[in-house]
Motif scaffolding. Structure first.
Motif, short mmCIF file in Angstrom:
data_model
loop_
_atom_site.label_atom_id
_atom_site.label_comp_id
_atom_site.label_asym_id
_atom_site.label_seq_id
_atom_site.Cartn_x
_atom_site.Cartn_y
_atom_site.Cartn_z
N ALA A 1 10.17 3.93 18.24
CA ALA A 1 9.11 2.93 18.33
C ALA A 1 7.78 3.60 18.06
O ALA A 1 7.52 4.69 18.57
CB ALA A 1 9.10 2.27 19.70
N SER A 2 6.92 2.95 17.28
CA SER A 2 5.66 3.59 16.90
C SER A 2 4.74 2.61 16.22
O SER A 2 5.18 1.63 15.62
CB SER A 2 5.96 4.75 15.94
OG SER A 2 4.80 5.22 15.30
N ALA A 3 3.43 2.89 16.33
CA ALA A 3 2.44 2.12 15.59
C ALA A 3 2.39 2.52 14.12
O ALA A 3 1.77 1.86 13.31
CB ALA A 3 1.06 2.31 16.21
N GLY A 4 3.05 3.63 13.78
CA GLY A 4 3.07 4.00 12.37
C GLY A 4 3.36 5.45 12.07
O GLY A 4 4.21 5.76 11.23
N ASN A 5 2.69 6.39 12.72
CA ASN A 5 2.85 7.79 12.37
C ASN A 5 4.20 8.36 12.82
O ASN A 5 4.89 9.03 12.06
CB ASN A 5 1.70 8.62 12.95
CG ASN A 5 0.39 8.36 12.23
OD1 ASN A 5 0.39 7.88 11.10
ND2 ASN A 5 -0.72 8.65 12.88
N ALA B 1 1.07 -3.76 13.34
CA ALA B 1 1.03 -2.44 12.69
C ALA B 1 0.48 -2.57 11.27
O ALA B 1 0.79 -3.54 10.56
CB ALA B 1 2.42 -1.82 12.67
N PRO B 2 -0.34 -1.62 10.82
CA PRO B 2 -0.89 -1.69 9.46
C PRO B 2 0.21 -1.78 8.42
O PRO B 2 1.22 -1.05 8.48
CB PRO B 2 -1.67 -0.37 9.33
CG PRO B 2 -2.01 0.00 10.73
CD PRO B 2 -0.85 -0.45 11.56
N LEU B 3 0.04 -2.67 7.45
CA LEU B 3 1.07 -2.90 6.44
C LEU B 3 1.43 -1.65 5.64
O LEU B 3 2.61 -1.44 5.34
CB LEU B 3 0.61 -4.02 5.50
CG LEU B 3 0.51 -5.42 6.14
CD1 LEU B 3 0.04 -6.44 5.10
CD2 LEU B 3 1.87 -5.84 6.71
N PRO B 4 0.46 -0.78 5.28
CA PRO B 4 0.85 0.44 4.55
C PRO B 4 1.78 1.34 5.36
O PRO B 4 2.68 1.97 4.80
CB PRO B 4 -0.50 1.13 4.28
CG PRO B 4 -1.49 0.02 4.28
CD PRO B 4 -1.01 -0.92 5.34
N LYS B 5 1.59 1.38 6.70
CA LYS B 5 2.48 2.20 7.53
C LYS B 5 3.87 1.59 7.60
O LYS B 5 4.88 2.30 7.58
CB LYS B 5 1.89 2.36 8.93
CG LYS B 5 0.60 3.18 8.98
CD LYS B 5 0.14 3.41 10.41
CE LYS B 5 -1.13 4.26 10.44
NZ LYS B 5 -1.57 4.57 11.81
N VAL B 6 3.93 0.27 7.68
CA VAL B 6 5.23 -0.42 7.69
C VAL B 6 5.96 -0.16 6.37
O VAL B 6 7.15 0.18 6.35
CB VAL B 6 5.05 -1.93 7.92
CG1 VAL B 6 6.38 -2.65 7.80
CG2 VAL B 6 4.43 -2.19 9.30
#
Length: 417
Positions: free
Chosen positions: A90-94, A118-123
């Motif tokens: 689980a993560s917000a992105g990194n 979560a920011p779309l580029p990270k997803v």
């Protein structure tokens, strides 16, 4: 080195131990996997602090953050049976991207839960690295709970973003690189969310150089560590709020907390204004794209430079994965906080050529006009008056003052919008 959990804070025992040999073992495991990221000097921050300041550029790490280090070590240490069951995170992105890439490199199936916002580029990046992505929860803590439930239901191994000794050992390799690249370092500043990176750096650095001062940095709106340290145990923060999604964690991890309570010298908080100013500085002065969480150590230096003037300082830029839309907003916010924008209203006679005359005055002081609006319905205006609302791009506070003075000399009465 002190035994973890023995710092007198009444923590549950026994907690696992993370020692220097664990970090050195992780460093060998990561050889050829993670990059030895560069250390860049900052002339501007050095002049501000009064001592050499270096930037440890984990924003240039594979996947754009330090998280690959811990994720790879954790998954590489799984048994064949555990690998066959797959992993979940689980993560917000990194951490999501770190787990996804590490799993792909090791041939392990991965499922990653990410917050709904979560920011779309990270997803997108997490999916491209090979993970199945499931959006769940509004904050990381809710997402963690959903991932844990998935692990319990399917048998997949839960890869915690910070609360595991293998993860902490992997993140601690950043500290070993800092000592190799800047042997004379006196102070290290590192952002804290759950605490895995700060704990790992502390284990590695304090074992070799106990004199090095290590300072953790949290966003003021998501600062769980100061009250937790005061209470002697992890204390959750209700509804954490900050643009720095990478450190937007409501509760410290048990193991990172025990290490940080024992080894860190200080934990400070920074404002949203300081974070946006730090991001802008990294972009303008260092030519580095750094996410808000990643530039929190720079925000601490900007906020209180006098606190860090003893010896060389290393600020760990932990990540560079920033949503372009958020970056756009932060840049505007940072420029406004730095006095780079000026908004004002000017009364002029409502006749042809009046606006051109006003803009002519602004051109003489090199103010760039971003937007112009007209107000004609204010009852305070005279019958032949119009109020012009201006949004200007300036060169800083001194230039703002120069613009206002030029308008005053030209006979234009000013008012705030």
């Amino acid at each position: 080195m002190s035994t973890i959990g023995s710092s007198g804070y009444g923590l549950p025992a026994p907690l696992p131990q993370v020692i220097l040999d664990d970090v050195r073992g992780a460093q060998k495991m990561l050889s050829g996997v993670s990059r030895v990221t560069p250390m860049e000097g900052s002339r501007y921050l050095s002049s501000l602090v009064g001592a050499p300041v270096h930037l440890k550029c984990e924003n240039l790490q594979r996947t754009g953050s330090f998280k690959l280090r811990g994720a790879y070590v954790r998954i590489a240490c799984l048994t064949p049976v555990q690998r066959a069951a797959g992993v979940v995170a689980a993560s917000a992105g990194n951490h999501a991207q770190g787990v996804a890439l590490a799993s792909s490199l090791l041939g392990v199936r991965s499922t990653v839960f990410m917050p709904v916002g979560a920011p779309l580029p990270k997803v997108a990046a997490t999916r491209e690295y090979g993970a199945e992505v499931i959006l769940s929860g509004q904050v990381v803590d809710e997402t963690l709970a959903a991932a844990q439930e998935h692990a319990d239901r399917t048998g997949a191994v839960f890869i915690h973003p910070f609360d595991h000794p293998d993860v902490i050992a992997g993140q601690g390799t950043v500290g070993l690189e800092v000592l190799e690249q800047c042997p004379e370092v006196s102070t290290i500043l590192v952002g804290i969310g759950g605490g895995g990176l700060a704990a790992g750096i502390a284990v590695a650095v304090k074992a070799v150089r106990p004199d090095v001062r290590i300072v953790g940095v949290q966003a003021a709106g998501a600062a769980a560590y100061p009250p937790s340290l005061a209470a002697g145990h992890p204390v959750p923060v209700e509804a954490p709020s900050t643009m720095a999604d990478g450190i937007k964690v409501g509760r410290p991890g048990d193991l990172p907390f025990s290490i940080i309570a024992d080894l860190l010298d200080d934990v400070v908080t920074v404002s949203e204004d300081a974070l946006s100013s730090a991001l802008l500085l990294c972009l303008e002065r260092a030519k580095l794209v750094v996410e808000p969480a990643g530039c929190s150590p720079v925000a601490a230096l900007l906020s209180e430079p006098e606190r860090y003037g003893r010896g060389p300082v290393v600020a760990v830029l932990s990540g560079g994965n920033v949503d372009p839309l958020l970056l756009q907003r932060i840049l505007r916010h940072g420029m406004a906080a730095a006095g780079r924008y000026l908004s004002l209203r000017v009364r002029v006679t409502d006749r042809p050529g009046a606006l051109a005359g006003l803009l002519g005055v602004l051109s003489t002081v090199d103010a760039n006009v971003l937007d112009v609006g007209h107000v004609r319905t204010d009852p305070r205006l005279g019958l032949t008056e119009v109020e012009v609302e201006l949004h200007l791009e300036t060169k800083g506070p001194d230039h703002c003052t120069e613009v206002a003075r030029a308008l005053h000399r030209a006979g234009y009465p000013l008012s705030n919008p």
